[in-house]
Design a protein around this motif. Structure first.
Motif, PDB file in Angstrom:
ATOM      1  N   MET A 108      14.260 -36.501 -26.316  1.00 23.12           N
ATOM      2  CA  MET A 108      14.601 -35.581 -25.140  1.00 23.12           C
ATOM      3  C   MET A 108      13.535 -35.138 -24.156  1.00 23.12           C
ATOM      4  SD  MET A 108      14.890 -32.048 -27.352  1.00 23.12           S
ATOM      5  CE  MET A 108      15.614 -33.035 -28.666  1.00 23.12           C
ATOM      6  N   ILE A 109      13.908 -34.917 -22.705  1.00 21.48           N
ATOM      7  CA  ILE A 109      12.949 -34.459 -21.878  1.00 21.48           C
ATOM      8  C   ILE A 109      12.344 -33.102 -22.145  1.00 21.48           C
ATOM      9  CG2 ILE A 109      12.427 -34.119 -19.496  1.00 21.48           C
ATOM     10  CD1 ILE A 109      13.193 -36.850 -19.975  1.00 21.48           C
ATOM     11  N   THR A 110      11.142 -32.776 -21.905  1.00 24.86           N
ATOM     12  CA  THR A 110      10.494 -31.590 -22.342  1.00 24.86           C
ATOM     13  C   THR A 110       9.350 -31.610 -21.031  1.00 24.86           C
ATOM     14  OG1 THR A 110       9.453 -30.083 -23.858  1.00 24.86           O
ATOM     15  CG2 THR A 110       8.578 -32.403 -23.698  1.00 24.86           C
ATOM     16  N   GLY A 111       8.651 -30.231 -21.257  1.00 24.82           N
ATOM     17  CA  GLY A 111       7.805 -29.858 -20.435  1.00 24.82           C
ATOM     18  C   GLY A 111       8.183 -29.455 -19.008  1.00 24.82           C
ATOM     19  N   LEU A 112       7.502 -29.889 -17.837  1.00 29.08           N
ATOM     20  CA  LEU A 112       7.607 -29.423 -16.551  1.00 29.08           C
ATOM     21  C   LEU A 112       8.999 -30.198 -15.942  1.00 29.08           C
ATOM     22  CD1 LEU A 112       4.134 -29.512 -14.874  1.00 29.08           C
ATOM     23  CD2 LEU A 112       5.565 -27.324 -15.453  1.00 29.08           C
ATOM     24  N   ALA A 113       8.969 -31.393 -16.442  1.00 26.18           N
ATOM     25  CA  ALA A 113      10.448 -32.046 -15.860  1.00 26.18           C
ATOM     26  C   ALA A 113      11.629 -31.141 -16.421  1.00 26.18           C
ATOM     27  CB  ALA A 113      10.421 -33.499 -16.422  1.00 26.18           C
ATOM     28  N   ALA A 114      11.362 -30.872 -18.025  1.00 24.07           N
ATOM     29  CA  ALA A 114      12.653 -30.181 -18.411  1.00 24.07           C
ATOM     30  C   ALA A 114      12.768 -28.799 -17.682  1.00 24.07           C
ATOM     31  CB  ALA A 114      12.577 -29.868 -19.814  1.00 24.07           C
ATOM     32  N   LEU A 115      11.795 -28.201 -17.293  1.00 25.71           N
ATOM     33  CA  LEU A 115      11.991 -26.918 -16.613  1.00 25.71           C
ATOM     34  C   LEU A 115      12.622 -26.922 -15.175  1.00 25.71           C
ATOM     35  CD1 LEU A 115       8.839 -25.284 -17.621  1.00 25.71           C
ATOM     36  CD2 LEU A 115      10.792 -24.674 -18.717  1.00 25.71           C
TER      37      LEU A 115
END
Length: 355
Positions: A108-115
Motif C-alpha cells: 500500500m502507498i504510505t508516507g507523503l504520497a499517501a498523505l
C-alpha cells in the motif's frame, strides 16, 4: 468443423492495442506474457527511442513520455504487490482485458504520497515526489529502486481505498512521512493538519510515532506537544457544540471542584451542579519513555472518578474520537445521566471554582 473439433489457440492482441488503451498503460512482465508478448518483444519495445519504457524491475509503461503521477503510483504498487498464483499458473494481477481495478496483495502507498492522496494540503504534490513510499511486510524480499522506496512493517494495517488505490491510514502514513523529515516546520504542519482536518485523533498519531521510535527526536517532540494542545482545544470545541446542537442544559465549563475547607477534587471540562453530573475529556496519549507517567496519569483519572462517585457525582469520560465519530450517542449518554440524577441520593456539597 464440428462441435468436437478443438478451437485454434487465441491469437495475442497486437501490441498497438496495449499501447493505445489508456486504462492499461502500466503492466507487469507477467501481464504482458499473458497477452502473448514475449520477453524478447518486451525488450525490443523498450529499446532506446522505443515506444515503451521499463519504469521499475518487471514493470513497464507502454508509452515513451514521462509517466503520469497515477501511472507511477500503479507502477510502484505493481512492483511491490505479491503475486498470487492460482492453480492455473497465471499470476493473479490486474487483468488488462477487464476493468482497471487492480487487487494489490501486501502493498500500500504510505508516507507523503499517501498523505497527498488523503487530501493533505501541507503534503507536496505527487509530481514533485522523486520517490513514492510503499509499505510491505517486513519479510518481503524487495529493495528500494527508482521511484519506489520500500518501507517495511511487522504488521500491515488495513489499507484505505483512495481513488481506487490501497493507501495506509493517516496515522501510519504520518509516521512514515515524519521518519524521513528533518524540517521541524514541515512536521508541525503535517501533524496539525491531521487534527484540524479531522483526519484522525492525536492519540492515534502519537501511538504510531511511538511505535516508529520517533519520539526521541526533539523536533518531533515539539510538534507532538503542539499537536496535543491543539487536539484538546478541538475536542473542547466539539464538546461545546454537542451541548448546543443536542439541546443539553448549559453546564459550567472548565471548573475545579473542592470540598468546603477541604482538598482539591480535580478539574472537569463540564459540570452540571444541580444534577451532579461531570464530563471529562480523556486526551491521554502514549509517550515513548513515559510509561510510568502514563500509568500515573491513568491512576489519577481512576482515583478522581472513584472519589467523585463516592461523593454522589456521576462522571462521564469521553474521548475525542467518540466526540468526532459518535457525537449524538455521547449526547444521549450525558442526557441519560442528567435524567437519572433524580433517582439518586443527593450528592455531597462541593465548591465549584473556575479552572
Amino acid at each position: 468443423m464440428n462441435h468436437n473439433t478443438p478451437l485454434p489457440p487465441a491469437s495475442p492482441r497486437p501490441l498497438r492495442h496495449l499501447s493505445h488503451d489508456s486504462r492499461h498503460r502500466v503492466l507487469t512482465a507477467a501481464q504482458l506474457r499473458s497477452h502473448g508478448v514475449s520477453p524478447a518483444e518486451t525488450a525490443d519495445q523498450c529499446r532506446p527511442g522505443g515506444p515503451w519504457q521499463q519504469l521499475l524491475p518487471g514493470v513497464y509503461v507502454l508509452h515513451p513520455g514521462p509517466p503520469t503521477s497515477e501511472e507511477r503510483l500503479h507502477a510502484v504498487l505493481l512492483y511491490a504487490a505479491r503475486e498470487v498464483t492460482p492453480s492455473n499458473g497465471v499470476p493473479a494481477q490486474p487483468d488488462a482485458d477487464g476493468p482497471h481495478r487492480p487487487t494489490y496483495q501486501e502493498a500500500m502507498i504510505t508516507g507523503l504520497a499517501a498523505l497527498t492522496l488523503h487530501g493533505f494540503t501541507s503534503a507536496p504534490p505527487l509530481p514533485s515526489l522523486e520517490q513514492i513510499d510503499i509499505l510491505v511486510p517486513r519479510l518481503r524480499r524487495l529493495r528500494s529502486t527508482g521511484c519506489a522506496r520500500v518501507v517495511r512493517t511487522a504488521s500491515l494495517p488495513d489499507p484505505e481505498l483512495v481513488t481506487g488505490l490501497p493507501v495506509a491510514p493517516v496515522p501510519r502514513a504520518l509516521a512514515d512521512a515524519v521518519a524521513g523529515l528533518t524540517d521541524a516546520g514541515a512536521v508541525r504542519r503535517l501533524l496539525s493538519e491531521a487534527v484540524r482536518g479531522w483526519h484522525c485523533e492525536p492519540a492515534s498519531v502519537v501511538r504510531e510515532l511511538n511505535n516508529a521510535k520517533l519520539l526521541s527526536r526533539p523536533h518531533v517532540v515539539d510538534a507532538v506537544d503542539s499537536l496535543l494542545a491543539e487536539g484538546r482545544a478541538i475536542a473542547e470545541d466539539r464538546l461545546y457544540r454537542m451541548v448546543i446542537e443536542y439541546g443539553l442544559p448549559d453546564p459550567v465549563w472548565n471548573v475545579d471542584l473542592r470540598l468546603p475547607g477541604g482538598p482539591h477534587l480535580g478539574g472537569l471540562d463540564a459540570y452540571w451542579p444541580e444534577q451532579a453530573v461531570a464530563v471529562e475529556l480523556d486526551t491521554r496519549a502514549p509517550r515513548q519513555g513515559h510509561r510510568q507517567d502514563d500509568d500515573a496519569l491513568w491512576s489519577e483519572y481512576a482515583r478522581k472518578r472513584e472519589h467523585l462517585e463516592r461523593l454522589g457525582i456521576t462522571v462521564v469520560y469521553i474521548t475525542p474520537k467518540k466526540l468526532r465519530d459518535a457525537m449524538e450517542q455521547q449526547a444521549a449518554v450525558i442526557r441519560t445521566a442528567l435524567m437519572a440524577s433524580g433517582d439518586r441520593d443527593p450528592a455531597a456539597y462541593v465548591v465549584v471554582l473556575p479552572r
